[in-house]
Design a protein around this motif. Sequence first.
Motif, mmCIF file in Angstrom:
data_model
loop_
_atom_site.group_PDB
_atom_site.id
_atom_site.type_symbol
_atom_site.label_atom_id
_atom_site.label_comp_id
_atom_site.label_asym_id
_atom_site.label_seq_id
_atom_site.Cartn_x
_atom_site.Cartn_y
_atom_site.Cartn_z
ATOM 1 N N UNK A 109 -9.154 1.973 -9.202
ATOM 2 C CA UNK A 109 -8.010 2.382 -7.972
ATOM 3 C C UNK A 109 -8.621 1.360 -7.094
ATOM 4 N N UNK A 110 -8.174 -0.202 -7.264
ATOM 5 C CA UNK A 110 -8.628 -0.029 -5.496
ATOM 6 C C UNK A 110 -7.207 -0.832 -4.886
ATOM 7 N N UNK A 111 -6.941 0.032 -3.704
ATOM 8 C CA UNK A 111 -6.246 0.208 -3.181
ATOM 9 C C UNK A 111 -6.139 0.013 -1.615
ATOM 10 N N UNK A 112 -6.061 -1.109 -1.107
ATOM 11 C CA UNK A 112 -6.489 -2.043 0.209
ATOM 12 C C UNK A 112 -7.537 -2.282 0.338
ATOM 13 N N UNK A 113 -8.480 -2.386 1.295
ATOM 14 C CA UNK A 113 -9.483 -3.135 1.454
ATOM 15 C C UNK A 113 -10.485 -1.315 1.736
ATOM 16 N N UNK A 114 -9.831 -0.727 1.557
ATOM 17 C CA UNK A 114 -11.201 1.048 1.571
ATOM 18 C C UNK A 114 -10.504 1.619 1.224
ATOM 19 N N UNK A 116 -11.313 2.540 -2.721
ATOM 20 C CA UNK A 116 -12.083 2.366 -4.317
ATOM 21 C C UNK A 116 -11.761 3.602 -5.218
ATOM 22 N N UNK A 117 -11.186 4.180 -5.944
ATOM 23 C CA UNK A 117 -11.554 5.000 -6.979
ATOM 24 C C UNK A 117 -11.644 4.500 -8.428
#
Length: 169
Positions: A109-114, A116-117
């Motif tokens: 999951x990449x949620x916005x700029x800051x 990543x999980x």
Amino acid sequence: MAQEPAPTPETMELGIHLGMALATADTEGESHVGPGVRVHLLRHLGPYFSAGAEAGVYTGAGSHTQVSGSGQHEYRRVDGTLGQLGLVTRLGVNVNGFRPGLVAGVGLNVAGDDSTSLGFSAGVEFEGAPVEWLPLSFDMRIHQALVDGTGRYNKPTFITLGLGWRYRW
């Protein structure tokens, strides 16, 4: 008399879902929600089990930090995009054309700029065909981070709802 060949079983499936994603909390403790689309390509490994890849993108469900100002920096959280890429499995049955199922997967999951999980997802889905050529499905899933690139204690959680169409061959 010549016999007709038996029908070839459907072994592949392409699915397109329109839906919504909710990020339950960002680093500031705020929730974000936004519309999006998810696509999957599954291989049927028997009458009850399927596995394959999926990708999704939802606008406004992620967030990122925006820095502005000169000399004195001002920080604020703004809505961003949530991107998902992963592997998914489905276990389901066919009950008179109605197909309930359980869905589970792993992904990034990449949620916005800051944020990543890497995590897992689990949920349920229901499929029916109002007309034979139009199989529609509804799903609800929870995506929970296991490893988060930001090092935060609270790992991100996303909830997705989708309504979609499937094509099998």
